[in-house]
Motif scaffolding. Structure first.
Motif, PDB file in Angstrom:
ATOM      1  N   ARG A 246       0.853  -1.190   0.000  1.00  0.00           N
ATOM      2  CA  ARG A 246       0.000   0.000   0.000  1.00  0.00           C
ATOM      3  C   ARG A 246       0.890   1.241   0.000  1.00  0.00           C
ATOM      4  O   ARG A 246       1.720   1.403   0.875  1.00  0.00           O
ATOM      5  N   MET A 247       0.720   2.075  -1.027  1.00  0.00           N
ATOM      6  CA  MET A 247       1.528   3.284  -1.138  1.00  0.00           C
ATOM      7  C   MET A 247       0.779   4.435  -0.468  1.00  0.00           C
ATOM      8  O   MET A 247      -0.439   4.548  -0.575  1.00  0.00           O
ATOM      9  N   VAL A 248       1.533   5.284   0.223  1.00  0.00           N
ATOM     10  CA  VAL A 248       0.895   6.416   0.890  1.00  0.00           C
ATOM     11  C   VAL A 248       1.458   7.697   0.300  1.00  0.00           C
ATOM     12  O   VAL A 248       2.646   7.785   0.011  1.00  0.00           O
ATOM     13  N   VAL A 249       0.596   8.663   0.066  1.00  0.00           N
ATOM     14  CA  VAL A 249       1.041   9.954  -0.432  1.00  0.00           C
ATOM     15  C   VAL A 249       0.429  11.023   0.456  1.00  0.00           C
ATOM     16  O   VAL A 249      -0.743  10.941   0.823  1.00  0.00           O
ATOM     17  N   LEU A 250       1.249  12.004   0.800  1.00  0.00           N
ATOM     18  CA  LEU A 250       0.811  13.101   1.658  1.00  0.00           C
ATOM     19  C   LEU A 250       0.529  14.300   0.762  1.00  0.00           C
ATOM     20  O   LEU A 250       1.437  14.885   0.187  1.00  0.00           O
ATOM     21  N   GLU A 251      -0.751  14.645   0.618  1.00  0.00           N
ATOM     22  CA  GLU A 251      -1.105  15.744  -0.287  1.00  0.00           C
ATOM     23  C   GLU A 251      -1.989  16.738   0.437  1.00  0.00           C
ATOM     24  O   GLU A 251      -3.068  16.365   0.932  1.00  0.00           O
ATOM     25  N   ASP A 252      -1.578  17.989   0.484  1.00  0.00           N
ATOM     26  CA  ASP A 252      -2.406  19.042   1.090  1.00  0.00           C
ATOM     27  C   ASP A 252      -2.899  18.625   2.467  1.00  0.00           C
ATOM     28  O   ASP A 252      -4.105  18.600   2.728  1.00  0.00           O
ATOM     29  N   GLU A 253      -2.011  18.286   3.343  1.00  0.00           N
ATOM     30  CA  GLU A 253      -2.347  17.947   4.731  1.00  0.00           C
ATOM     31  C   GLU A 253      -3.294  16.755   4.826  1.00  0.00           C
ATOM     32  O   GLU A 253      -4.001  16.604   5.814  1.00  0.00           O
ATOM     33  N   ALA A 254      -3.377  15.953   3.756  1.00  0.00           N
ATOM     34  CA  ALA A 254      -4.225  14.773   3.823  1.00  0.00           C
ATOM     35  C   ALA A 254      -3.442  13.584   3.304  1.00  0.00           C
ATOM     36  O   ALA A 254      -2.576  13.716   2.436  1.00  0.00           O
ATOM     37  N   VAL A 255      -3.734  12.446   3.832  1.00  0.00           N
ATOM     38  CA  VAL A 255      -3.010  11.237   3.486  1.00  0.00           C
ATOM     39  C   VAL A 255      -3.868  10.412   2.532  1.00  0.00           C
ATOM     40  O   VAL A 255      -5.058  10.247   2.740  1.00  0.00           O
ATOM     41  N   ARG A 256      -3.273   9.955   1.458  1.00  0.00           N
ATOM     42  CA  ARG A 256      -3.982   9.207   0.446  1.00  0.00           C
ATOM     43  C   ARG A 256      -3.295   7.851   0.266  1.00  0.00           C
ATOM     44  O   ARG A 256      -2.088   7.791   0.062  1.00  0.00           O
ATOM     45  N   TRP A 257      -4.082   6.767   0.373  1.00  0.00           N
ATOM     46  CA  TRP A 257      -3.514   5.433   0.217  1.00  0.00           C
ATOM     47  C   TRP A 257      -3.921   4.847  -1.132  1.00  0.00           C
ATOM     48  O   TRP A 257      -5.034   5.049  -1.571  1.00  0.00           O
ATOM     49  N   GLU A 258      -3.032   4.107  -1.769  1.00  0.00           N
ATOM     50  CA  GLU A 258      -3.428   3.362  -2.959  1.00  0.00           C
ATOM     51  C   GLU A 258      -2.669   2.041  -2.996  1.00  0.00           C
ATOM     52  O   GLU A 258      -1.667   1.863  -2.306  1.00  0.00           O
ATOM     53  N   GLN A 259      -3.201   1.125  -3.793  1.00  0.00           N
ATOM     54  CA  GLN A 259      -2.566  -0.187  -3.892  1.00  0.00           C
ATOM     55  C   GLN A 259      -1.531  -0.196  -5.009  1.00  0.00           C
ATOM     56  O   GLN A 259      -1.794   0.294  -6.102  1.00  0.00           O
ATOM     57  N   VAL A 260      -0.353  -0.746  -4.719  1.00  0.00           N
ATOM     58  CA  VAL A 260       0.649  -0.972  -5.755  1.00  0.00           C
ATOM     59  C   VAL A 260       0.859  -2.487  -5.868  1.00  0.00           C
ATOM     60  O   VAL A 260       1.161  -3.141  -4.875  1.00  0.00           O
ATOM     61  N   SER A 261       0.644  -3.032  -7.075  1.00  0.00           N
ATOM     62  CA  SER A 261       0.838  -4.467  -7.294  1.00  0.00           C
ATOM     63  C   SER A 261       2.123  -4.649  -8.082  1.00  0.00           C
ATOM     64  O   SER A 261       2.359  -3.934  -9.054  1.00  0.00           O
ATOM     65  N   VAL A 262       2.946  -5.587  -7.653  1.00  0.00           N
ATOM     66  CA  VAL A 262       4.226  -5.820  -8.318  1.00  0.00           C
ATOM     67  C   VAL A 262       4.285  -7.279  -8.758  1.00  0.00           C
ATOM     68  O   VAL A 262       4.233  -8.183  -7.926  1.00  0.00           O
ATOM     69  N   VAL A 263       4.359  -7.499 -10.078  1.00  0.00           N
ATOM     70  CA  VAL A 263       4.534  -8.855 -10.595  1.00  0.00           C
ATOM     71  C   VAL A 263       5.971  -8.968 -11.074  1.00  0.00           C
ATOM     72  O   VAL A 263       6.421  -8.173 -11.895  1.00  0.00           O
ATOM     73  N   MET A 264       6.703  -9.939 -10.517  1.00  0.00           N
ATOM     74  CA  MET A 264       8.102 -10.076 -10.873  1.00  0.00           C
ATOM     75  C   MET A 264       8.340 -11.440 -11.501  1.00  0.00           C
ATOM     76  O   MET A 264       7.949 -12.448 -10.943  1.00  0.00           O
ATOM     77  N   MET A 265       8.931 -11.429 -12.729  1.00  0.00           N
ATOM     78  CA  MET A 265       9.344 -12.687 -13.362  1.00  0.00           C
ATOM     79  C   MET A 265      10.817 -12.538 -13.717  1.00  0.00           C
ATOM     80  O   MET A 265      11.431 -11.516 -13.445  1.00  0.00           O
ATOM     81  N   ARG A 266      11.317 -13.527 -14.398  1.00  0.00           N
ATOM     82  CA  ARG A 266      12.707 -13.440 -14.842  1.00  0.00           C
ATOM     83  C   ARG A 266      12.842 -12.261 -15.782  1.00  0.00           C
ATOM     84  O   ARG A 266      12.143 -12.185 -16.791  1.00  0.00           O
ATOM     85  N   ASP A 267      13.703 -11.317 -15.457  1.00  0.00           N
ATOM     86  CA  ASP A 267      14.000 -10.141 -16.289  1.00  0.00           C
ATOM     87  C   ASP A 267      12.799  -9.243 -16.547  1.00  0.00           C
ATOM     88  O   ASP A 267      12.817  -8.433 -17.479  1.00  0.00           O
ATOM     89  N   LEU A 268      11.771  -9.387 -15.792  1.00  0.00           N
ATOM     90  CA  LEU A 268      10.590  -8.542 -16.026  1.00  0.00           C
ATOM     91  C   LEU A 268       9.941  -8.140 -14.715  1.00  0.00           C
ATOM     92  O   LEU A 268       9.765  -8.973 -13.816  1.00  0.00           O
ATOM     93  N   VAL A 269       9.609  -6.863 -14.614  1.00  0.00           N
ATOM     94  CA  VAL A 269       8.825  -6.400 -13.471  1.00  0.00           C
ATOM     95  C   VAL A 269       7.650  -5.589 -14.004  1.00  0.00           C
ATOM     96  O   VAL A 269       7.826  -4.688 -14.826  1.00  0.00           O
ATOM     97  N   LEU A 270       6.461  -5.951 -13.566  1.00  0.00           N
ATOM     98  CA  LEU A 270       5.265  -5.194 -13.926  1.00  0.00           C
ATOM     99  C   LEU A 270       4.730  -4.552 -12.657  1.00  0.00           C
ATOM    100  O   LEU A 270       4.570  -5.242 -11.638  1.00  0.00           O
TER     101      LEU A 270
END
Lengths: 358, 358, 358, 358, 358
Positions: free
Chosen positions: E114-138
């Motif tokens: 879960r990525m968090v960003v602090l914007e204008d005195e407010a905290v915003r959460w979003e999901q970051v999905s990471v798929v990792m294979m040989r020589d590849l990251v999505l």
């Protein structure tokens, strides 16, 4: 009252990409100190920061280089290169504020502990990083002065155990020395709690609440220093690094015991501080009760009496009592009786003695 | 009310370098007692502190040396040298205040337990150190007198089990004896809590809060003695030392069971003491309520009446009621009616009976 | 209101040296009951306490000897000798108040469970000890009467499963029967909590607090009975004794499931009882608020009015209003207006409706 | 407000000897539904309760028999016999109110989950039992109607994955479907909490406390459904049954993830509901404060003024002020000044603005 | 004040059958960004969403495709097909709001943070999905903009470590970058708590309670993001995927250390916020006390005085004092004396100084 180490940690350094070497603002310029020893002899000197420290190593002798002040990032980087430290180790040394830990990198072991110093009724925490290799121990401290002088003294006096053991023993003793530094602080906390206890029961002012709260925060700092160390030491004992000799194990276990003891005391103190809050809260309610009791006693006596006085202040044409011969003395008799009755009632309710009934 | 064992532990000894033998200030001069026994016979005598205690060991006999009073650091050190104890063991014996633990040093096992004694309505804790080797048990206590007399009696009476078992059984019995000493203290705590319970419900004065709080602290001390012991005993059972015979295991498990039971009772007592705080807090609020109710009832009746009396005390030229024939009796009728109305209302709100509604 | 099983446990027995057989004061004289069965037949009789019970064992038949009443220590000791029970097992049977546990002694398994009986709105706990060997189950109970009659009935009716399974199944069923006895008690607790809930919200008197507190204590007792049993059963399943057949395992797991369920319900009930304390505390504060509101409303209206009346009761030479033609009626108009204004204000603050706002 | 599923569980069924089949009072008559499918085709029909359901099994096809309503104990018993289910499985199906669990009986796997349905603003829990064998899944539900229609729809639409996977996948999907049914309920709880939050801050009436408390109870029910399921699923993944194919594992892990997520949300909600109690308690104290402030302000102004008025109502022969020329106006000046002074003081204390300071 | 991420999570997506791809309402249209690099060179471009992304892979080069905005479900589905991702992975990417986790699918590893960003005195959460294979990251993110620019910059600058390491290192760095994003938010929380601390002690208004409560909720969100991540990372280190090289392990451990540190700080902050509630509650009680004290002081002085004035306002025929020569001055003397006495008493009780005594 504000303990800045809880709020104002500089996380910015930590949030840099791993391996970054940004010395924290306000860090002190480094001072070096080196000790080289074996069973027979021991030397001590102050190397120049730009010297090639690797050249100080001699076959069959243990070397301890102590760096105090991390203001010069390039020094740590250079040391990292000279002694082949992992980039993450170098980064953790410079970016102080790490969690206590023990990491095994095969040919070197990296430990982080938090050193506490009690200065002028205030507690000061700093990070001590210990890099241990074969026959070499590097220690890095944030500020000048530490609690390791007894260890240096033992080296100087040529105590057999410390002089003949390897660098693993020396590294264990550094951690042990830092842990021993917690005891005077705990003792000081104990004394503070003891005086706090007297005050919270006898004179629970608002300042006392602030002190309780401040003590809770101090103990949080202590806990954050010892809990991770406890885990780190027991995992160090479980998965022992190849660098650590069998004979050193009891000493690490001893340090681990001390940490457990500090954890116990800290938790007990935290619980005590928590009890004080209950005592304080009950005393606030209690005090309100006392105030109300005074008003109620006085009001219950004089409000009815004032009514009686009011009656005979009325201007009705025909109020027979006013013309009785002993009307006025009778009024006084009634007044005194009402008062006595009320006082009797309040005495039975236990509201007249202060502090006697709650 | 202050329990000094929580605050005034002497950490200074602990913070010395490992292996230091600084007997605690105020420690008593040592008294020795030796028992040598096997299945057939048993001897008992009081060796001189400066005797060579190793010479007391006889082939095929078990030897138990009990040292009471740790005021002579050199004695412990000499014993350490004579019986080849690890320097850390020697240090832990002298620097009392260690956490309960069981440590396996191969040819010897070192246990620390905390002994409790109930004297004159006060609880006193001290450290008992037990060093167990083949056919030898050394025990070290802080003060004179202990709760091990039943064990000595069993040895004297020649009970088969105790006389024929090895030193591992004897060491287990010493720990068991110390643990058994917790039960009378628990029972005393139980009685204190029972009387506290009656008081907190019936007469929740401030002194009761102080007693609750003091009980909480006592239980903290108990907990700090038994929790680590629980872990130590179960890890002793898990990784059994080679010194411990199969037949001794059920006895250690039995001690472990008792410790678990003490842990259970202690936790239950702690929770009860915590409930008492809730009861106390609610009673403070309750009492304020009662005080307020009295003021409100009296005020609500007499303040309006006083107003009425005030009206007819006014000096307006023309107040017709003043000249009515039954003006004054009418005033009384109104007053009584107002009072009756108010009382009725308060009765319906349940504010007149004490303690009936809350 | 005092639950004596929490405070007045007789620890004295426990603090005796291991193996001691001191029957608790007030223990009942023993009554024996024996059942011998196999797939085909089943016999039932009442042996004399001084008979040689070993002689009751027959090849190919299972024997269940039930002892109710532990007043005769020699009986248990004799049984212990006859069936070669470990001295600690014998001691644990006699010294009731043991923690629930399951112990594996190789050729025999020893279990302790706590049986609960609901009698006349009161809960009574006693210890049930179960010794299980090949083809033999011995049970020991503190008092006469138990909750195992359904099990006896199943044996009598010749249910195939129970008659053909070994003593391991029988022992498991004894424990299961004791655990099943917890459910009616839980149900009774549930009903008590339900009525408590209604009362704490609608009529939070002081007696309700006492009932909440008493319920918390009951649940502590329950918890102390089931938590250790949960651990004991799961460790029994993990390290299975050689005496326990594969087919019996699902039945032990079933008992374990029931225990888990009881643990869940107990914890939920404890939390509910805890919530009730919050509701109670808030209601005390609430009630004070209500009392204050009445005083404030009445005081705020009549205190100013009394002042006005006081003004015109003054004896200044020159108070023009006193001589106005409509001075007195004007006073009444002002008084009514002040009252109306105040009432309007209090209505807007929501202080006039009872219970509507808080 | 009372959630009967917490208090009125019928434990009586559970306390019967294991294997007893006593259908709970008020249980519905059973309705059956069967689906037989493989990769190519799928049939669906409603078998008679007294049919031989074993005959429905066909080689190479998966069969799912769903029983809704457990009012006929003999049906479950007959199914148990036909499909060789363990007696304890049969008993657990009939005696609803079991703890969520997954049990491996070698050739069959038995799962219990708790299904939640949100109906008319009320939450209803029921037990779903899933028996899974090779090519066969039997599900048993307490009431008619469930949340598995999406799964049936997927079977009807011939989705490849569901049609070609084995009965292990189907059983996993049944559990997954039940777990998915928790999310709308959680969402509804979230909305309730959100509205509760607004109310507790803006209008903390007594009804709000009741709602907080009721929400806490709902969350306890949810927790009791998901915590055991979490453990059951993770132990199912750890000790995988031979019946479960590798390809099904990620789907069970997915369900397990959802359960973890529900656990997280439930715990967060519980903590929020707990915070609301604090807010409520503080608001009760706050409100009392407000009430007191009004009384204090009015009393502090008018009580002294009434005293002044009282002075000049006295009848002393000689009160010079009474005869001053501007005596009466001076009285007013003094009165206004006292009032102004008091108001100034209270304004500085911040007691005049409502809600501004506290 | 309401933090919607706690209440208004869209669970509907999660409750769909596994494998469903229903992009959340209001999701943004996707923007792609690709980086291809090896030790020598690095390219960067913006692929079209409908391109065949598989064709971008080159032998010996690592490829990182970053998708921001998940509004187009078919894109993720197509990528899933092109790169042979498991259907559950695809579903988890689209159905945002997953719990942080690391899953090993043999040839690919799937992480959710879960990525968090602090914007204008407010905290915003979003999901970051990471798929990792040989020589590849999505990587898949919910919104445009992230905290991974420092990582991209390191790739552009050709830092050796990042350019020469495999895709496992890149995936670890993505997670590390997201975790590093927590530190500024923690720092902001620290500052908020610090200002909250000052306010709760100096000016404990109702708004402060709302802020404390809001802070508690923020910290709950943080905790829900880091606790599962902590477990996921340590299980990733324990059961290492075959895709992860030995050299990458210290970097994952470093991230894990940071997460532990965040957990520590979050817990400390939560505890601090909890302490603030205590301080607030005590201050509400305290304030009531202060209000009562004013009323009591004024009432206790003037109510008796008013009574005295009332006496001499009575119209009895015979009140001798009224005719005394110094009657009126005597009245004043008495009044002043009563007042002085009362003030003395209150001074001794410590009720006159504000804030001095509580």
């Amino acid at each position: 009252m504000v303990n800045p180490t809880i709020f104002r940690r500089r996380y910015t350094a930590s949030s840099a990409p791993p391996g970054t070497l940004a010395p924290t603002e306000g860090a002190l310029p480094p001072r070096l100190h080196a000790i080289s020893y074996n069973g027979e002899s021991m030397e001590e000197w102050t190397p120049e920061p730009d010297a090639d420290l690797r050249s100080l190593q001699r076959e069959g002798r243990r070397l301890w280089i102590d760096v105090q002040g991390l203001g010069d990032g390039t020094l740590v980087e250079r040391l990292g290169r000279q002694f082949a430290m992992h980039p993450l180790v170098v980064a953790d040394i410079v970016n102080v504020g790490q969690r206590p830990k023990v990491e095994d990198y095969g040919s070197q072991q990296f430990s982080v502990v938090r050193m506490v110093v009690l200065e002028d009724e205030a507690v000061r925490w700093e990070q001590v990083s210990v890099v241990m290799m074969r026959d070499l121990v590097l220690t890095f401290q944030e500020r000048y002065g530490d609690c390791l002088d007894p260890l240096r003294e033992r080296l100087r006096r040529g105590r057999k155990l410390v002089r003949e053991s390897g660098s693993d023993y020396l590294a264990a003793m550094v951690v042990d020395g830092v842990v021993d530094g917690y005891f005077p602080v705990l003792e000081w906390y104990g004394e503070s709690l003891e005086s706090l206890e007297t005050d919270v029961i006898e004179d629970p002012s608002r300042a006392v609440l602030a002190r309780i709260y401040s003590m809770k925060r101090e103990l949080m700092s202590m806990r954050r220093a010892v809990w991770p160390l406890r885990d780190a030491l027991s995992s160090q004992l479980r998965d022992r690094s190849a660098l650590i000799a069998d004979d050193t194990v009891p000493y690490i276990r001893d340090t681990s015991d001390h940490v457990m003891q500090i954890v116990d005391v800290t938790e007990t103190y935290r619980e005590l501080a928590g009890s004080f809050v209950d005592v304080y809260l009950s005393s606030v309610g209690h005090r309100t009760n006392e105030v109300m009791r005074v008003l109620t006693v006085i009001g219950s006596i004089f409000i009815p009496l004032t009514f009686i006085a009011g009656i005979y202040g009325m201007n009705f044409d025909e109020i027979p009592e006013l013309h009785w011969r002993f009307g006025y003395p009778a009024f006084w008799v009634v007044s005194v009786m009402v008062t006595a009755l009320m006082l009797l009632l309040f005495r039975r309710l236990g509201w007249l003695g202060r502090g006697k009934k709650g």
